[in-house]
Write an enzyme that holds these catalytic residues in place. Structure first.
Site, PDB file in Angstrom:
ATOM      1  CD  GLU A   1      -2.953  -1.013   2.334  1.00  0.00           C
ATOM      2  OE1 GLU A   1      -4.137  -1.167   2.038  1.00  0.00           O
ATOM      3  OE2 GLU A   1      -2.578  -0.784   3.496  1.00  0.00           O
TER       4      GLU A   1
ATOM      5  CB  CYS B   1       2.939   7.796   3.111  1.00  0.00           C
ATOM      6  SG  CYS B   1       3.417   6.612   4.349  1.00  0.00           S
TER       7      CYS B   1
ATOM      8  CB  CYS C   1       6.567  -2.309  16.048  1.00  0.00           C
ATOM      9  SG  CYS C   1       8.245  -1.938  15.536  1.00  0.00           S
TER      10      CYS C   1
ATOM     11  CB  CYS D   1       7.578  -4.625   8.499  1.00  0.00           C
ATOM     12  SG  CYS D   1       8.981  -4.044   9.490  1.00  0.00           S
TER      13      CYS D   1
ATOM     14  CB  CYS E   1       1.444   6.405  11.453  1.00  0.00           C
ATOM     15  SG  CYS E   1       2.158   7.859  10.785  1.00  0.00           S
TER      16      CYS E   1
ATOM     17  CB  CYS F   1       3.286  -1.465  13.628  1.00  0.00           C
ATOM     18  SG  CYS F   1       3.401  -1.257  11.841  1.00  0.00           S
TER      19      CYS F   1
END
Ligand code: SAH
Ligand code: SF4
Length: 365
Positions: free
Chosen positions: A98, A111, A122, A118, A338, A125
């Site tokens: 995305e 962005c 975290c 990933c 975010c 996230c």
């Protein structure tokens, strides 16, 4: 250049300097490289059919040998007030990523993603939940920008590597893409308005400093005490806070630039006076800007701080000489804020740092 299973060469993976010798391999004179590069980045051509500075036969030859588009738009979502637009792309191998456009006053931020998913896991996230599937090639990074440029209401003022992935774990392609985006003969995007955001890969921060790359750096600090940081960001077990801060000092002394610290505010977890005092201590002698981001997690374990606390925290840092900005939530309802980017890659399960750490030396990732 990352190999892909495309039958044609993917020319967005090539820097301008690499385009010249490549066109020679097709029997063209190297100056044609300039016309081709301009066609790609000024005219934003998706193939060479309309590159009228070249003869029909050269255009056919190019179209036969290369491709300029590998991303396919699967979905475009616009927030209610139209200030955020999220794009879901399918890559040549079917994996999905995305990217987001954020409009705020005169600012238009693109962005972009650097990896599919990933590995760093975290806890707050959503991208981390995907695990890591693969790095994006430099061309796939560049293509996100080209395609969004064609969709955007206004030209981008900022490009940030704050989409999916940890850019410093794909540093080579991220830097190559950034140089291509900033090439004065192409898009000519402002170098310092390209920001690479990292969760704190300390050795790569040093490497970035040594490389002399002219781009900006943001460090996602998110916690100022080691114990809590390790809990929410497993990467802190590999690169603890003191090591991270040393690498930031090194970066600053080497580049003479200031860094941005990103700090998500989680209610009663990292928003107390002790946290604010420790923040001041950690950032002493570091020319920096601080972005406070109310935590956007769906997970009830990570609620955002209250509006009053966010304001108090910002004022506290500001009164002690730190340039502090509170980032408003943008695109929350369309999951474009975010840490909310997620692409369902069906049965593919990505690798996570925690899997690695069980097997490998703790100091490697
Ligand atoms: N991997 C890089 C860049 C992508 S994440 C990094 O971590 O910096 C981009 C930003 O989103 C980071 O600053 C990260 O801390 C932030 N982020 C992740 N999850 C978030 C959440 N739930 N709420 C608010 N910000 C979040
Ligand atoms: Fe990865 Fe950044 Fe999300 Fe952490 S915050 S899981 S490093 S994308």
């Amino acid at each position: 250049m990352q190999t892909n299973n495309l039958t044609k060469k993917y020319l967005l993976d090539y820097s301008r300097e690499e385009v010249y010798p490549f066109v020679q391999t097709l029997g063209m004179e190297s100056y044609r490289g300039d016309q081709i590069f301009k066609g790609m980045y000024v005219q934003l051509l998706s193939d060479f059919t309309n590159l009228t500075t070249l003869s029909r036969s050269l255009r056919d030859k190019l179209n036969h040998a290369v491709t300029l588009r590998t991303l396919q738009l699967k979905e475009q979502t616009i927030s209610v007030n139209e200030d955020t637009v999220k794009f879901l792309w399918s890559l040549h191998d079917g994996l999905k990523i995305e990217s987001v456009i954020i409009y705020k006053g005169k600012r238009v931020t693109f962005c972009i993603s650097s990896q599919v998913g990933c590995a760093l896991d975290c806890k707050f996230c959503t991208t981390g939940k995907m695990g890591f599937l693969r790095n994006l090639s430099s061309g796939e990074i560049v293509e996100q920008v080209l395609l969004m440029k064609q969709k955007a209401k206004r030209p981008a003022t900022n490009i940030v590597f704050m989409g999916m992935g940890e850019p410093l774990l794909n540093l080579k392609n991220v830097l190559k893409a950034s140089y291509i985006l900033a090439d004065p003969e192409g898009l000519a995007f402002s170098q310092k308005r390209i920001t690479i955001s990292t969760s704190g890969i300390a050795p790569a921060i040093r490497k970035l400093a040594d490389s002399g790359a002219p781009f900006s750096l943001a460090v996602s600090l998110n916690a100022v005490f080691e114990e809590f940081r390790k809990k929410i960001m497993p990467i802190s077990k590999n690169f603890p806070l003191n090591l991270l801060m040393k690498s930031v000092h090194y970066y600053i002394s080497k580049t003479k630039k200031r860094v941005t610290f990103e700090y998500i505010l989680i209610r009663k977890k990292n928003d107390t006076k002790e946290d604010a005092d420790q923040f001041i201590k950690l950032t002493r002698d570091i020319p920096c800007k601080i972005n406070l981001i109310p935590c956007n997690s769906d997970d009830p374990a990570y609620p955002p701080s209250t509006t009053e606390t966010i304001q108090w925290f910002a004022d506290y840092l500001h009164d002690r000489g730190r340039t502090t900005i509170v980032r408003q939530r943008k695109g929350w309802e369309i999951k474009a804020a975010c840490g909310q980017l997620y692409a369902n890659n069906e049965t593919k399960i990505g690798k996570k740092i925690s899997d690695n750490m069980r097997k490998k030396d703790k100091n490697t990732i």
